[in-house]
Design an enzyme around this catalytic site. Structure first.
Site, short mmCIF file in Angstrom:
data_model
loop_
_atom_site.label_atom_id
_atom_site.label_comp_id
_atom_site.label_asym_id
_atom_site.label_seq_id
_atom_site.Cartn_x
_atom_site.Cartn_y
_atom_site.Cartn_z
N LYS A 279 61.75 53.11 40.93
CA LYS A 279 61.16 52.13 41.27
C LYS A 279 59.56 52.49 41.64
O LYS A 279 59.35 53.48 42.02
CB LYS A 279 61.65 51.70 42.71
CG LYS A 279 63.01 50.86 42.50
CD LYS A 279 63.23 50.33 44.11
CE LYS A 279 64.90 49.73 43.88
NZ LYS A 279 64.71 48.52 43.32
N ARG A 353 75.80 47.22 41.76
CA ARG A 353 76.98 46.66 41.08
C ARG A 353 78.05 47.68 40.77
O ARG A 353 79.19 47.54 40.63
CB ARG A 353 76.57 45.92 40.11
CG ARG A 353 75.96 46.51 38.89
CD ARG A 353 74.98 45.57 37.75
NE ARG A 353 73.84 45.18 38.72
CZ ARG A 353 73.06 44.29 37.98
NH1 ARG A 353 73.36 43.88 36.99
NH2 ARG A 353 71.89 43.74 38.60
N1 BES Z 1 68.54 47.11 45.99
C1 BES Z 1 67.77 46.49 44.93
C2 BES Z 1 67.52 44.92 44.73
C3 BES Z 1 66.52 44.59 45.99
C4 BES Z 1 65.58 44.16 45.62
C5 BES Z 1 66.89 44.29 47.25
C6 BES Z 1 64.61 43.83 46.58
C7 BES Z 1 66.07 43.93 48.19
C8 BES Z 1 64.88 43.58 47.76
C9 BES Z 1 68.76 46.70 43.57
O1 BES Z 1 69.45 47.96 43.66
C10 BES Z 1 67.99 46.57 42.48
O2 BES Z 1 66.98 47.36 41.94
N2 BES Z 1 68.05 45.63 41.43
C11 BES Z 1 67.24 45.75 40.24
C12 BES Z 1 68.36 45.23 39.08
C13 BES Z 1 67.80 45.17 37.81
C14 BES Z 1 67.47 46.69 37.34
C15 BES Z 1 68.64 44.35 37.04
C16 BES Z 1 66.34 44.45 40.47
O3 BES Z 1 66.57 43.40 41.13
O4 BES Z 1 65.18 44.62 40.10
MN MN Z 2 68.34 49.40 42.55
#
Ligand code: BES
Ligand code: MN
Ligand code: ZN
Length: 508
Positions: A279, A353
Protein backbone atom coordinates in the site's frame (compact mmCIF):
# COMPACT_ATOMS: atom_id res chain seq x y z
CA UNK A 1 -11.68 1.22 33.78
CA UNK A 2 -12.13 4.98 33.64
CA UNK A 3 -15.89 5.15 33.94
CA UNK A 4 -17.80 3.08 36.48
CA UNK A 5 -21.58 3.00 36.65
CA UNK A 6 -23.93 2.29 39.53
CA UNK A 7 -27.62 2.96 39.98
CA UNK A 8 -29.60 4.74 42.65
CA UNK A 9 -33.22 5.59 43.24
CA UNK A 10 -32.56 8.86 45.06
CA UNK A 11 -34.12 12.15 43.93
CA UNK A 12 -32.22 14.25 41.34
CA UNK A 13 -32.61 17.44 43.36
CA UNK A 14 -30.83 15.97 46.36
CA UNK A 15 -28.13 13.91 44.62
CA UNK A 16 -24.57 14.82 45.60
CA UNK A 17 -22.25 15.09 42.62
CA UNK A 18 -19.70 17.21 40.80
CA UNK A 19 -21.95 17.22 37.74
CA UNK A 20 -25.68 16.59 37.55
CA UNK A 21 -26.80 15.65 34.03
CA UNK A 22 -30.42 16.38 33.14
CA UNK A 23 -32.37 16.20 29.89
CA UNK A 24 -33.91 19.12 28.02
CA UNK A 25 -36.70 18.71 25.47
CA UNK A 26 -37.79 20.99 22.64
CA UNK A 27 -41.29 22.40 23.16
CA UNK A 28 -43.26 25.05 21.22
CA UNK A 29 -42.51 27.51 24.02
CA UNK A 30 -38.80 26.91 24.42
CA UNK A 31 -36.72 24.42 26.38
CA UNK A 32 -38.54 22.09 28.79
CA UNK A 33 -37.15 19.69 31.35
CA UNK A 34 -37.24 16.01 30.47
CA UNK A 35 -38.56 13.27 32.75
CA UNK A 36 -36.01 12.12 35.29
CA UNK A 37 -35.01 15.58 36.49
CA UNK A 38 -37.83 16.11 38.99
CA UNK A 39 -36.93 18.36 41.87
CA UNK A 40 -34.02 20.09 40.13
CA UNK A 41 -36.11 23.11 39.12
CA UNK A 42 -37.53 23.39 42.65
CA UNK A 43 -34.04 23.22 44.14
CA UNK A 44 -33.05 26.10 41.83
CA UNK A 45 -36.01 28.13 43.06
CA UNK A 46 -38.03 27.60 39.88
CA UNK A 47 -35.35 29.32 37.78
CA UNK A 48 -34.28 26.39 35.60
CA UNK A 49 -36.37 27.14 32.53
CA UNK A 50 -35.48 30.83 32.45
CA UNK A 51 -31.82 29.98 33.01
CA UNK A 52 -31.87 27.50 30.11
CA UNK A 53 -33.59 30.02 27.86
CA UNK A 54 -31.15 32.77 28.81
CA UNK A 55 -28.22 30.44 28.09
CA UNK A 56 -29.57 29.76 24.60
CA UNK A 57 -30.72 26.20 25.20
CA UNK A 58 -33.35 24.88 22.81
CA UNK A 59 -33.44 21.20 23.72
CA UNK A 60 -32.09 20.16 20.32
CA UNK A 61 -30.64 16.64 20.39
CA UNK A 62 -27.03 16.51 21.74
CA UNK A 63 -26.98 20.22 22.65
CA UNK A 64 -25.06 20.88 25.90
CA UNK A 65 -25.83 23.75 28.26
CA UNK A 66 -24.05 24.43 31.56
CA UNK A 67 -26.17 25.80 34.40
CA UNK A 68 -24.62 26.66 37.79
CA UNK A 69 -26.05 24.73 40.72
CA UNK A 70 -26.56 28.07 42.45
CA UNK A 71 -25.58 26.78 45.87
CA UNK A 72 -29.08 25.43 46.33
CA UNK A 73 -28.40 22.09 44.62
CA UNK A 74 -25.90 19.61 46.10
CA UNK A 75 -24.20 19.61 42.65
CA UNK A 76 -22.24 22.75 41.67
CA UNK A 77 -22.87 22.15 37.95
CA UNK A 78 -25.95 21.08 36.03
CA UNK A 79 -25.14 19.78 32.56
CA UNK A 80 -28.32 19.98 30.52
CA UNK A 81 -28.32 17.83 27.41
CA UNK A 82 -30.82 18.14 24.58
CA UNK A 83 -33.08 15.17 23.79
CA UNK A 84 -35.07 16.71 20.92
CA UNK A 85 -38.84 16.63 21.02
CA UNK A 86 -40.48 14.48 23.67
CA UNK A 87 -42.43 11.51 22.29
CA UNK A 88 -46.16 11.96 22.90
CA UNK A 89 -46.53 8.44 24.23
CA UNK A 90 -44.11 5.78 25.37
CA UNK A 91 -40.34 5.81 25.78
CA UNK A 92 -37.76 8.10 24.24
CA UNK A 93 -36.01 6.57 21.23
CA UNK A 94 -33.02 4.41 22.12
CA UNK A 95 -30.66 6.15 19.71
CA UNK A 96 -31.62 9.62 20.99
CA UNK A 97 -31.03 8.56 24.60
CA UNK A 98 -27.71 6.91 23.73
CA UNK A 99 -26.54 9.99 21.85
CA UNK A 100 -27.58 12.43 24.57
CA UNK A 101 -26.04 10.40 27.42
CA UNK A 102 -22.90 9.92 25.32
CA UNK A 103 -22.22 13.58 24.52
CA UNK A 104 -22.75 14.48 28.20
CA UNK A 105 -20.30 11.83 29.39
CA UNK A 106 -17.74 12.61 26.69
CA UNK A 107 -17.80 16.23 27.83
CA UNK A 108 -17.29 15.27 31.50
CA UNK A 109 -14.60 12.67 30.78
CA UNK A 110 -12.79 14.95 28.35
CA UNK A 111 -12.63 17.71 30.94
CA UNK A 112 -11.65 15.32 33.75
CA UNK A 113 -8.78 13.94 31.68
CA UNK A 114 -7.74 17.34 30.38
CA UNK A 115 -5.50 17.80 27.36
CA UNK A 116 -2.48 16.32 29.05
CA UNK A 117 -4.18 14.11 31.61
CA UNK A 118 -3.83 14.15 35.34
CA UNK A 119 -7.38 15.30 36.01
CA UNK A 120 -9.23 14.76 39.25
CA UNK A 121 -11.86 12.11 39.91
CA UNK A 122 -15.39 13.19 39.09
CA UNK A 123 -18.78 12.08 40.38
CA UNK A 124 -21.57 12.32 37.83
CA UNK A 125 -25.25 11.83 38.50
CA UNK A 126 -27.29 10.98 35.41
CA UNK A 127 -30.87 12.17 35.77
CA UNK A 128 -32.02 11.36 32.23
CA UNK A 129 -35.23 9.50 31.33
CA UNK A 130 -34.62 5.91 32.56
CA UNK A 131 -38.13 4.96 33.57
CA UNK A 132 -38.32 1.53 32.00
CA UNK A 133 -35.98 -1.22 30.85
CA UNK A 134 -35.46 0.12 27.35
CA UNK A 135 -34.77 3.72 28.41
CA UNK A 136 -32.42 2.54 31.18
CA UNK A 137 -30.56 0.28 28.73
CA UNK A 138 -30.10 3.09 26.22
CA UNK A 139 -28.94 5.68 28.76
CA UNK A 140 -26.53 3.20 30.35
CA UNK A 141 -25.05 2.13 27.02
CA UNK A 142 -24.81 5.72 25.78
CA UNK A 143 -23.05 6.89 28.94
CA UNK A 144 -20.48 4.09 28.86
CA UNK A 145 -19.92 4.41 25.10
CA UNK A 146 -19.60 8.20 25.27
CA UNK A 147 -17.35 8.02 28.33
CA UNK A 148 -14.87 5.82 26.46
CA UNK A 149 -11.32 7.13 26.30
CA UNK A 150 -8.24 5.28 25.06
CA UNK A 151 -5.31 6.26 27.26
CA UNK A 152 -3.19 3.11 27.21
CA UNK A 153 -0.15 4.94 25.88
CA UNK A 154 -0.51 8.20 27.86
CA UNK A 155 1.91 9.15 30.60
CA UNK A 156 -0.96 10.08 32.89
CA UNK A 157 -3.75 7.57 33.47
CA UNK A 158 -7.40 8.36 32.90
CA UNK A 159 -9.26 10.14 35.68
CA UNK A 160 -11.82 8.04 37.51
CA UNK A 161 -15.34 9.07 36.66
CA UNK A 162 -18.09 7.46 38.70
CA UNK A 163 -21.55 7.64 37.20
CA UNK A 164 -24.71 7.16 39.23
CA UNK A 165 -27.72 6.52 37.03
CA UNK A 166 -30.96 7.51 38.68
CA UNK A 167 -33.53 4.92 37.73
CA UNK A 168 -36.32 2.71 38.98
CA UNK A 169 -35.82 -0.71 40.54
CA UNK A 170 -37.73 -2.36 37.69
CA UNK A 171 -35.14 -1.18 35.18
CA UNK A 172 -32.21 -3.17 36.59
CA UNK A 173 -32.18 -5.69 33.75
CA UNK A 174 -32.00 -2.87 31.21
CA UNK A 175 -29.06 -1.33 33.02
CA UNK A 176 -27.26 -4.67 33.07
CA UNK A 177 -27.90 -5.22 29.36
CA UNK A 178 -26.77 -1.70 28.45
CA UNK A 179 -23.57 -2.04 30.48
CA UNK A 180 -22.74 -5.48 29.09
CA UNK A 181 -23.21 -4.32 25.52
CA UNK A 182 -21.21 -1.11 26.01
CA UNK A 183 -18.39 -3.00 27.74
CA UNK A 184 -18.21 -5.32 24.73
CA UNK A 185 -18.08 -2.42 22.26
CA UNK A 186 -15.36 -0.78 24.36
CA UNK A 187 -13.35 -4.02 24.41
CA UNK A 188 -13.39 -4.02 20.60
CA UNK A 189 -12.36 -0.33 20.57
CA UNK A 190 -9.41 -1.00 22.89
CA UNK A 191 -8.12 -3.81 20.69
CA UNK A 192 -8.52 -1.77 17.50
CA UNK A 193 -6.76 1.25 19.00
CA UNK A 194 -3.85 -0.80 20.32
CA UNK A 195 -0.64 -0.26 18.39
CA UNK A 196 0.01 -3.09 15.91
CA UNK A 197 3.49 -3.38 17.39
CA UNK A 198 1.82 -4.70 20.54
CA UNK A 199 -0.89 -6.75 18.87
CA UNK A 200 0.58 -9.41 16.58
CA UNK A 201 -1.70 -12.40 15.89
CA UNK A 202 -0.43 -14.34 18.93
CA UNK A 203 -1.22 -11.39 21.18
CA UNK A 204 -4.67 -10.90 19.65
CA UNK A 205 -5.25 -14.58 20.40
CA UNK A 206 -4.01 -14.10 23.97
CA UNK A 207 -6.30 -11.09 24.48
CA UNK A 208 -9.18 -13.10 23.06
CA UNK A 209 -8.40 -15.97 25.41
CA UNK A 210 -8.33 -13.68 28.42
CA UNK A 211 -11.63 -12.03 27.52
CA UNK A 212 -13.24 -15.38 26.70
CA UNK A 213 -12.23 -17.08 29.94
CA UNK A 214 -13.54 -14.11 31.94
CA UNK A 215 -16.90 -14.34 30.17
CA UNK A 216 -17.20 -18.12 30.35
CA UNK A 217 -16.53 -18.71 26.67
CA UNK A 218 -14.45 -21.70 25.55
CA UNK A 219 -11.39 -20.96 23.50
CA UNK A 220 -9.02 -22.90 21.27
CA UNK A 221 -6.06 -21.30 19.49
CA UNK A 222 -4.49 -22.89 16.44
CA UNK A 223 -0.87 -21.86 15.89
CA UNK A 224 1.13 -22.36 12.71
CA UNK A 225 1.88 -26.07 13.12
CA UNK A 226 -1.78 -26.92 13.58
CA UNK A 227 -2.85 -24.57 10.80
CA UNK A 228 -0.41 -26.37 8.51
CA UNK A 229 -1.53 -29.84 9.63
CA UNK A 230 -5.17 -28.99 9.08
CA UNK A 231 -4.66 -27.14 5.79
CA UNK A 232 -5.63 -23.55 6.55
CA UNK A 233 -3.89 -22.38 3.39
CA UNK A 234 -5.45 -18.90 3.24
CA UNK A 235 -4.49 -17.85 6.76
CA UNK A 236 -1.00 -19.33 6.34
CA UNK A 237 -0.39 -17.64 2.99
CA UNK A 238 -1.31 -14.20 4.31
CA UNK A 239 0.74 -14.69 7.47
CA UNK A 240 3.90 -16.05 5.87
CA UNK A 241 5.42 -12.65 5.08
CA UNK A 242 5.51 -11.66 8.74
CA UNK A 243 8.01 -12.76 11.39
CA UNK A 244 4.99 -12.95 13.70
CA UNK A 245 2.95 -15.98 12.70
CA UNK A 246 -0.81 -16.27 12.12
CA UNK A 247 -3.41 -17.77 14.46
CA UNK A 248 -6.95 -19.08 14.16
CA UNK A 249 -8.92 -18.54 17.34
CA UNK A 250 -12.10 -20.55 17.83
CA UNK A 251 -14.40 -19.33 20.57
CA UNK A 252 -17.54 -21.15 21.58
CA UNK A 253 -20.44 -20.50 23.89
CA UNK A 254 -22.86 -23.41 24.15
CA UNK A 255 -25.54 -23.13 26.83
CA UNK A 256 -27.19 -26.51 27.35
CA UNK A 257 -30.72 -26.02 25.98
CA UNK A 258 -30.01 -23.84 22.92
CA UNK A 259 -31.79 -24.70 19.68
CA UNK A 260 -30.01 -22.41 17.19
CA UNK A 261 -26.35 -21.91 16.34
CA UNK A 262 -24.85 -18.70 15.02
CA UNK A 263 -21.29 -18.48 13.69
CA UNK A 264 -19.26 -15.27 13.49
CA UNK A 265 -16.15 -15.13 11.29
CA UNK A 266 -13.98 -12.06 11.83
CA UNK A 267 -11.17 -10.65 9.70
CA UNK A 268 -8.22 -10.28 12.05
CA UNK A 269 -5.42 -8.70 10.03
CA UNK A 270 -3.42 -7.13 12.85
CA UNK A 271 -1.68 -4.90 10.33
CA UNK A 272 -2.28 -4.66 6.60
CA UNK A 273 0.74 -3.32 4.74
CA UNK A 274 -0.67 -4.81 1.55
CA UNK A 275 2.12 -7.39 1.46
CA UNK A 276 4.22 -7.37 -1.72
CA UNK A 277 1.32 -5.51 -3.39
CA UNK A 278 2.38 -2.79 -0.97
CA UNK A 279 0.00 0.00 0.00
CA UNK A 280 1.08 3.63 -0.33
CA UNK A 281 2.09 5.14 3.05
CA UNK A 282 -1.08 7.20 3.60
CA UNK A 283 -3.32 4.16 3.10
CA UNK A 284 -1.32 2.20 5.68
CA UNK A 285 -1.76 4.70 8.51
CA UNK A 286 -5.09 3.26 9.71
CA UNK A 287 -4.36 -0.38 8.92
CA UNK A 288 -3.98 -1.38 12.56
CA UNK A 289 -7.79 -1.35 12.40
CA UNK A 290 -7.83 -4.24 9.91
CA UNK A 291 -8.64 -6.63 12.77
CA UNK A 292 -11.89 -4.82 13.59
CA UNK A 293 -14.02 -7.71 12.34
CA UNK A 294 -12.25 -10.17 14.64
CA UNK A 295 -12.53 -7.70 17.52
CA UNK A 296 -16.27 -7.38 16.89
CA UNK A 297 -16.77 -11.16 16.78
CA UNK A 298 -14.83 -11.58 20.04
CA UNK A 299 -16.64 -8.73 21.77
CA UNK A 300 -20.05 -10.00 20.68
CA UNK A 301 -19.55 -13.59 21.86
CA UNK A 302 -18.38 -12.40 25.29
CA UNK A 303 -21.49 -10.23 25.60
CA UNK A 304 -23.79 -13.05 24.49
CA UNK A 305 -22.25 -15.28 27.18
CA UNK A 306 -22.54 -12.59 29.86
CA UNK A 307 -26.17 -12.02 28.92
CA UNK A 308 -26.69 -15.80 29.07
CA UNK A 309 -28.66 -15.77 25.83
CA UNK A 310 -30.05 -19.24 24.99
CA UNK A 311 -28.24 -19.64 21.67
CA UNK A 312 -25.06 -21.43 20.61
CA UNK A 313 -22.45 -19.05 19.28
CA UNK A 314 -19.09 -19.85 17.74
CA UNK A 315 -16.64 -17.19 16.66
CA UNK A 316 -13.59 -17.60 14.45
CA UNK A 317 -10.93 -14.92 14.59
CA UNK A 318 -8.77 -15.25 11.47
CA UNK A 319 -5.59 -13.52 12.60
CA UNK A 320 -2.53 -12.75 10.48
CA UNK A 321 -0.17 -9.87 9.85
CA UNK A 322 0.06 -8.97 6.16
CA UNK A 323 3.72 -8.04 5.61
CA UNK A 324 6.08 -8.01 2.62
CA UNK A 325 8.91 -10.09 4.17
CA UNK A 326 11.25 -12.39 2.28
CA UNK A 327 8.89 -15.32 2.85
CA UNK A 328 5.83 -13.36 1.73
CA UNK A 329 3.43 -14.76 -0.83
CA UNK A 330 3.95 -13.54 -4.38
CA UNK A 331 1.38 -12.22 -6.82
CA UNK A 332 0.62 -15.31 -8.96
CA UNK A 333 1.14 -17.81 -6.12
CA UNK A 334 -1.52 -20.51 -6.13
CA UNK A 335 -2.66 -21.57 -2.67
CA UNK A 336 -4.98 -24.27 -1.38
CA UNK A 337 -7.62 -23.00 0.99
CA UNK A 338 -9.12 -24.93 3.90
CA UNK A 339 -11.53 -27.39 2.32
CA UNK A 340 -9.48 -27.76 -0.88
CA UNK A 341 -10.36 -24.94 -3.28
CA UNK A 342 -7.35 -23.35 -4.97
CA UNK A 343 -6.83 -19.62 -5.34
CA UNK A 344 -4.46 -17.70 -7.58
CA UNK A 345 -3.30 -14.74 -5.50
CA UNK A 346 -2.88 -11.90 -7.98
CA UNK A 347 -2.90 -9.11 -5.42
CA UNK A 348 -1.56 -9.74 -1.92
CA UNK A 349 -3.49 -6.69 -0.67
CA UNK A 350 -6.74 -8.59 -1.20
CA UNK A 351 -5.79 -10.69 1.84
CA UNK A 352 -8.93 -10.43 3.95
CA UNK A 353 -10.91 -12.74 1.68
CA UNK A 354 -8.14 -15.34 1.94
CA UNK A 355 -8.20 -15.59 5.74
CA UNK A 356 -12.00 -15.36 5.80
CA UNK A 357 -12.42 -18.09 3.19
CA UNK A 358 -10.68 -20.52 5.56
CA UNK A 359 -12.79 -19.36 8.50
CA UNK A 360 -16.05 -19.57 6.57
CA UNK A 361 -15.39 -23.13 5.43
CA UNK A 362 -14.39 -24.14 8.95
CA UNK A 363 -17.60 -22.64 10.37
CA UNK A 364 -19.63 -25.11 8.32
CA UNK A 365 -18.50 -27.91 10.64
CA UNK A 366 -20.45 -26.30 13.50
CA UNK A 367 -23.75 -26.93 11.69
CA UNK A 368 -24.77 -23.27 12.00
CA UNK A 369 -28.21 -21.80 11.27
CA UNK A 370 -26.61 -18.45 10.44
CA UNK A 371 -23.06 -17.46 9.48
CA UNK A 372 -22.00 -13.83 9.61
CA UNK A 373 -18.59 -12.62 8.57
CA UNK A 374 -17.38 -9.19 9.61
CA UNK A 375 -14.53 -7.54 7.78
CA UNK A 376 -12.77 -4.32 6.92
CA UNK A 377 -12.68 -5.78 3.46
CA UNK A 378 -12.62 -3.15 0.72
CA UNK A 379 -11.85 0.48 0.05
CA UNK A 380 -14.69 0.16 -2.46
CA UNK A 381 -17.13 -0.06 0.46
CA UNK A 382 -16.03 3.41 1.59
CA UNK A 383 -16.33 4.78 -1.95
CA UNK A 384 -19.82 3.35 -2.38
CA UNK A 385 -21.42 3.97 1.02
CA UNK A 386 -19.17 6.42 2.85
CA UNK A 387 -17.43 5.94 6.13
CA UNK A 388 -20.45 5.32 8.37
CA UNK A 389 -22.65 2.88 6.47
CA UNK A 390 -21.87 -0.82 6.47
CA UNK A 391 -22.34 -2.75 3.23
CA UNK A 392 -24.33 -5.94 3.81
CA UNK A 393 -24.26 -8.82 1.34
CA UNK A 394 -25.47 -12.36 1.76
CA UNK A 395 -26.58 -15.75 0.54
CA UNK A 396 -29.76 -14.11 -0.77
CA UNK A 397 -31.10 -10.58 -1.11
CA UNK A 398 -33.62 -11.48 1.60
CA UNK A 399 -30.90 -12.40 4.10
CA UNK A 400 -28.89 -9.27 3.28
CA UNK A 401 -31.99 -7.06 3.65
CA UNK A 402 -33.00 -8.69 6.94
CA UNK A 403 -29.51 -8.33 8.44
CA UNK A 404 -29.19 -4.72 7.24
CA UNK A 405 -32.52 -3.98 8.88
CA UNK A 406 -31.45 -5.54 12.21
CA UNK A 407 -28.29 -3.47 11.99
CA UNK A 408 -30.17 -0.19 11.45
CA UNK A 409 -32.54 -1.01 14.32
CA UNK A 410 -29.48 -1.45 16.54
CA UNK A 411 -28.49 2.11 15.61
CA UNK A 412 -25.77 1.05 13.17
CA UNK A 413 -26.20 2.52 9.66
CA UNK A 414 -26.24 -0.26 7.05
CA UNK A 415 -27.40 -0.90 3.52
CA UNK A 416 -28.10 -4.16 1.72
CA UNK A 417 -26.04 -4.62 -1.45
CA UNK A 418 -26.62 -7.06 -4.33
CA UNK A 419 -24.24 -9.70 -5.63
CA UNK A 420 -24.92 -9.30 -9.38
CA UNK A 421 -24.27 -12.62 -11.11
CA UNK A 422 -22.16 -11.19 -13.96
CA UNK A 423 -19.53 -9.88 -11.51
CA UNK A 424 -18.67 -13.43 -10.48
CA UNK A 425 -17.01 -14.15 -13.84
CA UNK A 426 -14.17 -11.71 -13.12
CA UNK A 427 -12.93 -14.11 -10.43
CA UNK A 428 -12.41 -17.01 -12.86
CA UNK A 429 -8.71 -17.86 -12.98
CA UNK A 430 -6.96 -19.42 -15.99
CA UNK A 431 -5.00 -21.71 -13.68
CA UNK A 432 -6.85 -22.15 -10.34
CA UNK A 433 -10.42 -22.56 -9.07
CA UNK A 434 -10.57 -18.81 -8.40
CA UNK A 435 -8.40 -15.71 -8.47
CA UNK A 436 -8.47 -13.35 -5.50
CA UNK A 437 -9.10 -10.12 -7.44
CA UNK A 438 -11.30 -9.44 -10.42
CA UNK A 439 -10.09 -8.88 -13.94
CA UNK A 440 -12.70 -6.11 -14.12
CA UNK A 441 -12.44 -2.84 -12.21
CA UNK A 442 -15.99 -2.16 -11.10
CA UNK A 443 -17.95 -3.14 -8.01
CA UNK A 444 -15.01 -3.98 -5.75
CA UNK A 445 -17.15 -4.45 -2.63
CA UNK A 446 -19.48 -6.82 -4.46
CA UNK A 447 -16.66 -8.77 -6.11
CA UNK A 448 -15.22 -9.39 -2.64
CA UNK A 449 -18.67 -10.56 -1.56
CA UNK A 450 -18.74 -12.97 -4.50
CA UNK A 451 -15.36 -14.36 -3.50
CA UNK A 452 -16.53 -15.02 0.07
CA UNK A 453 -19.77 -16.58 -1.15
CA UNK A 454 -17.66 -19.37 -2.71
CA UNK A 455 -16.54 -20.34 0.80
CA UNK A 456 -19.72 -19.83 2.81
CA UNK A 457 -21.30 -23.14 3.91
CA UNK A 458 -23.89 -24.42 1.41
CA UNK A 459 -27.55 -24.10 2.29
CA UNK A 460 -26.97 -21.89 5.32
CA UNK A 461 -28.06 -18.27 5.73
CA UNK A 462 -24.88 -16.23 5.35
CA UNK A 463 -24.29 -12.50 5.67
CA UNK A 464 -21.15 -10.50 4.96
CA UNK A 465 -20.65 -7.15 6.69
CA UNK A 466 -18.07 -4.91 5.01
CA UNK A 467 -17.17 -2.43 7.77
CA UNK A 468 -14.07 -0.91 6.11
CA UNK A 469 -15.38 2.64 6.68
CA UNK A 470 -17.49 2.32 9.86
CA UNK A 471 -14.81 0.48 11.88
CA UNK A 472 -12.49 3.42 12.34
CA UNK A 473 -13.40 7.09 12.77
CA UNK A 474 -10.67 9.35 11.42
CA UNK A 475 -12.74 12.47 12.09
CA UNK A 476 -14.06 14.04 15.26
CA UNK A 477 -16.21 12.12 17.74
CA UNK A 478 -19.99 12.26 17.19
CA UNK A 479 -22.90 10.84 19.18
CA UNK A 480 -21.59 7.76 20.94
CA UNK A 481 -18.82 7.21 18.35
CA UNK A 482 -15.31 8.20 19.46
CA UNK A 483 -12.32 9.03 17.30
CA UNK A 484 -10.37 5.88 16.32
CA UNK A 485 -11.76 2.36 16.72
CA UNK A 486 -15.56 2.46 16.86
CA UNK A 487 -16.60 -1.10 17.71
CA UNK A 488 -18.83 -1.14 14.63
CA UNK A 489 -21.05 -4.24 14.24
CA UNK A 490 -20.69 -5.43 17.85
CA UNK A 491 -24.21 -4.36 18.80
CA UNK A 492 -25.61 -5.85 15.61
CA UNK A 493 -23.96 -9.22 16.22
CA UNK A 494 -25.33 -9.35 19.76
CA UNK A 495 -28.80 -8.54 18.42
CA UNK A 496 -28.54 -11.23 15.71
CA UNK A 497 -27.67 -13.75 18.42
CA UNK A 498 -30.57 -12.53 20.57
CA UNK A 499 -32.91 -12.89 17.60
CA UNK A 500 -31.62 -16.43 16.95
CA UNK A 501 -32.22 -17.22 20.63
CA UNK A 502 -35.83 -16.21 19.98
CA UNK A 503 -35.92 -18.51 16.94
CA UNK A 504 -35.50 -15.78 14.31
CA UNK A 505 -33.01 -16.39 11.52
CA UNK A 506 -32.67 -13.68 8.81
CA UNK A 507 -34.42 -14.58 5.57
CA UNK A 508 -36.61 -17.24 7.19
N1 BES B 1 -7.95 -3.71 4.57
C1 BES B 1 -8.15 -3.32 3.23
C2 BES B 1 -9.47 -2.59 3.00
C3 BES B 1 -9.65 -1.25 3.67
C4 BES B 1 -9.41 -0.08 2.98
C5 BES B 1 -10.12 -1.17 4.96
C6 BES B 1 -9.62 1.14 3.59
C7 BES B 1 -10.32 0.06 5.59
C8 BES B 1 -10.07 1.22 4.88
C9 BES B 1 -8.15 -4.56 2.32
O1 BES B 1 -7.35 -5.61 2.73
C10 BES B 1 -7.64 -4.12 0.99
O2 BES B 1 -6.52 -3.74 0.91
N2 BES B 1 -8.51 -4.22 -0.03
C11 BES B 1 -8.14 -3.85 -1.36
C12 BES B 1 -8.71 -4.88 -2.29
C13 BES B 1 -8.23 -4.73 -3.71
C14 BES B 1 -6.77 -5.08 -3.80
C15 BES B 1 -9.06 -5.65 -4.58
C16 BES B 1 -8.73 -2.48 -1.65
O3 BES B 1 -9.86 -2.21 -1.24
O4 BES B 1 -8.04 -1.67 -2.25
MN1 MN C 1 -5.34 -5.42 2.08
ZN1 ZN D 1 -7.01 -5.75 4.76
Amino acid sequence: MTVTLTTSESAPGSAEADVLVIGVVQTPDGPGTAPGSDGVDEALGGALKSALTALGSTGELEELTRVPGGGTLPAPLVLAVGLGTEPETGSFGADELRRAAAVALRDVVGKANGKNGGGAAKRVVLALPARDDSEAEAVTAGALLGGYAFRKYRATPAADVSVTLLTRPGAAAGVRRGATIADAVNLARDLINTSPLHLPPAELAAEASRAAVEAGVEVEVLAEDQLTEQGFGGILAVGQGSSRGPRLVRLSYAPAPAAKTVAFVGKGITFDSGGLSLKPPKSMETMKSDMSGAAAALAAITAVARLKLPVNVVAYLCAAENMPGGAAQRPSDIITMYGGKTVEVLNTDAEGRLVLGDGLVRSGADDPDLVVDIATLTGAQVVALGDRTTGVMGSSDEVAAAVASVMRDAGEPAWAMPLPAHLRKGLDSPVADLQNVSSGRSGGMLVAGHFLREFAPDGVAWAHLDIAGPSFNEGSPYGYTPKGGTGAAVRTLIQLAANAAAGQIPGE
